[in-house]
Write a protein that holds these residues in place. Structure first.
Motif, PDB file in Angstrom:
ATOM      1  N   ASP A 141       4.402   8.663   0.562  1.00 31.45           N
ATOM      2  CA  ASP A 141       4.770   8.279   1.927  1.00 31.45           C
ATOM      3  C   ASP A 141       6.258   8.486   2.185  1.00 31.45           C
ATOM      4  O   ASP A 141       6.660   8.730   3.321  1.00 31.45           O
ATOM      5  CB  ASP A 141       4.453   6.793   2.169  1.00 31.45           C
ATOM      6  CG  ASP A 141       2.999   6.461   1.934  1.00 31.45           C
ATOM      7  OD1 ASP A 141       2.131   7.242   2.386  1.00 31.45           O
ATOM      8  OD2 ASP A 141       2.722   5.428   1.300  1.00 31.45           O
ATOM      9  N   PHE A 142       7.042   8.340   1.135  1.00 31.78           N
ATOM     10  CA  PHE A 142       8.496   8.414   1.283  1.00 31.78           C
ATOM     11  C   PHE A 142       9.087   8.942  -0.013  1.00 31.78           C
ATOM     12  O   PHE A 142       8.611   8.607  -1.100  1.00 31.78           O
ATOM     13  CB  PHE A 142       9.070   7.018   1.587  1.00 31.78           C
ATOM     14  CG  PHE A 142      10.481   7.049   2.093  1.00 31.78           C
ATOM     15  CD1 PHE A 142      10.744   7.289   3.432  1.00 31.78           C
ATOM     16  CD2 PHE A 142      11.550   6.866   1.229  1.00 31.78           C
ATOM     17  CE1 PHE A 142      12.053   7.331   3.901  1.00 31.78           C
ATOM     18  CE2 PHE A 142      12.855   6.905   1.682  1.00 31.78           C
ATOM     19  CZ  PHE A 142      13.104   7.148   3.029  1.00 31.78           C
ATOM     20  N   SER A 193       0.820  -1.212   0.000  1.00 31.44           N
ATOM     21  CA  SER A 193       0.000   0.000   0.000  1.00 31.44           C
ATOM     22  C   SER A 193       0.857   1.265   0.000  1.00 31.44           C
ATOM     23  O   SER A 193       0.323   2.372  -0.071  1.00 31.44           O
ATOM     24  CB  SER A 193      -0.939   0.015   1.213  1.00 31.44           C
ATOM     25  OG  SER A 193      -0.206   0.148   2.399  1.00 31.44           O
ATOM     26  N   GLY A 194       2.171   1.106   0.045  1.00 32.61           N
ATOM     27  CA  GLY A 194       3.083   2.246   0.100  1.00 32.61           C
ATOM     28  C   GLY A 194       3.193   2.995  -1.211  1.00 32.61           C
ATOM     29  O   GLY A 194       3.012   2.437  -2.293  1.00 32.61           O
ATOM     30  N   LYS A 195       3.489   4.290  -1.080  1.00 31.59           N
ATOM     31  CA  LYS A 195       3.677   5.165  -2.240  1.00 31.59           C
ATOM     32  C   LYS A 195       5.020   5.868  -2.088  1.00 31.59           C
ATOM     33  O   LYS A 195       5.205   6.658  -1.156  1.00 31.59           O
ATOM     34  CB  LYS A 195       2.546   6.180  -2.336  1.00 31.59           C
ATOM     35  CG  LYS A 195       1.181   5.540  -2.582  1.00 31.59           C
ATOM     36  CD  LYS A 195       0.101   6.551  -2.850  1.00 31.59           C
ATOM     37  CE  LYS A 195      -0.284   7.245  -1.565  1.00 31.59           C
ATOM     38  NZ  LYS A 195      -1.383   8.216  -1.764  1.00 31.59           N
ATOM     39  N   ALA A 224      10.505  -4.704  -7.158  1.00 36.36           N
ATOM     40  CA  ALA A 224      10.664  -6.112  -6.812  1.00 36.36           C
ATOM     41  C   ALA A 224      10.082  -6.410  -5.433  1.00 36.36           C
ATOM     42  O   ALA A 224       9.510  -7.477  -5.209  1.00 36.36           O
ATOM     43  CB  ALA A 224      12.142  -6.500  -6.868  1.00 36.36           C
ATOM     44  N   ALA A 225      10.215  -5.469  -4.510  1.00 34.99           N
ATOM     45  CA  ALA A 225       9.686  -5.643  -3.153  1.00 34.99           C
ATOM     46  C   ALA A 225       8.168  -5.548  -3.111  1.00 34.99           C
ATOM     47  O   ALA A 225       7.545  -5.971  -2.146  1.00 34.99           O
ATOM     48  CB  ALA A 225      10.287  -4.599  -2.216  1.00 34.99           C
ATOM     49  N   GLY A 226       7.563  -4.969  -4.150  1.00 33.89           N
ATOM     50  CA  GLY A 226       6.112  -4.879  -4.216  1.00 33.89           C
ATOM     51  C   GLY A 226       5.528  -3.589  -3.699  1.00 33.89           C
ATOM     52  O   GLY A 226       4.349  -3.544  -3.337  1.00 33.89           O
ATOM     53  N   VAL A 227       6.320  -2.516  -3.671  1.00 40.93           N
ATOM     54  CA  VAL A 227       5.765  -1.217  -3.289  1.00 40.93           C
ATOM     55  C   VAL A 227       4.614  -0.912  -4.244  1.00 40.93           C
ATOM     56  O   VAL A 227       4.768  -1.011  -5.466  1.00 40.93           O
ATOM     57  CB  VAL A 227       6.852  -0.119  -3.328  1.00 40.93           C
ATOM     58  CG1 VAL A 227       6.231   1.262  -3.176  1.00 40.93           C
ATOM     59  CG2 VAL A 227       7.888  -0.359  -2.246  1.00 40.93           C
TER      60      VAL A 227
END
Length: 153
Positions: free
Chosen positions: A125-126, A33-35, A54-57
């Motif tokens: 978010d970051f 769910s991160g942006k 790759a991590a699925g962000v």
């Protein structure tokens, strides 16, 4: 609370994260769910964007106004020979989608400048500073402080 209905393929894709006690399903749901906004799609931003995908962000956004040059290819791993002359953000989006089609990729084919900085970073978010330009690095710092956004460079 995050609730994702992962397919079998997604469970397999993210299984190494899910198996980690420190991450688990809840952590992977937060990642999904991160942006994250990556400013610069070159030598620094390119590998960051690939690893985030790759991590699925869930959402990765790229800011870069440049086009791929032949001299970029020895260090900008997201771009290939056939990308020479293409906008870096378009080339990068294509590779991110090939690594992980579940990731939403937004692009900003423009310079990151004082007049658009707050608007560009506001929804993320970051923020990752993948630039090699000191005035832009200071601008990213200032914009993130003003908008209360965590960032790294």
């Amino acid at each position: 609370m995050y609730i994702f209905d992962y397919s079998e393929e997604q469970i397999e894709r993210y299984s190494r994260h899910i198996l980690l006690q420190e991450v688990g399903v809840e952590g992977q749901e937060k990642i999904s769910s991160g942006k994250v906004l990556v400013i610069g799609a070159g030598g620094l931003g390119a590998p960051v964007a690939l690893y985030l995908a790759a991590a699925g962000v869930g959402t990765i956004s790229l800011v870069d106004s440049d086009v791929v040059d032949l001299s970029n290819l020895q260090r900008q791993v997201i771009h290939f020979t056939e990308d020479v002359g293409r906008a870096k953000v378009l080339s990068a989006r294509e590779k991110i989608n090939r690594i992980n089609p579940d990731v939403k990729v937004n692009i900003h084919q423009e310079f990151f400048m004082a007049h658009n900085a707050a608007e560009i970073i506001r929804d993320y978010d970051f923020i990752v500073d993948g630039t090699d330009n000191f005035p832009v690095k200071f601008l990213i710092n200032d914009a993130c402080v003003l908008e209360k956004k965590p960032f790294s460079h």
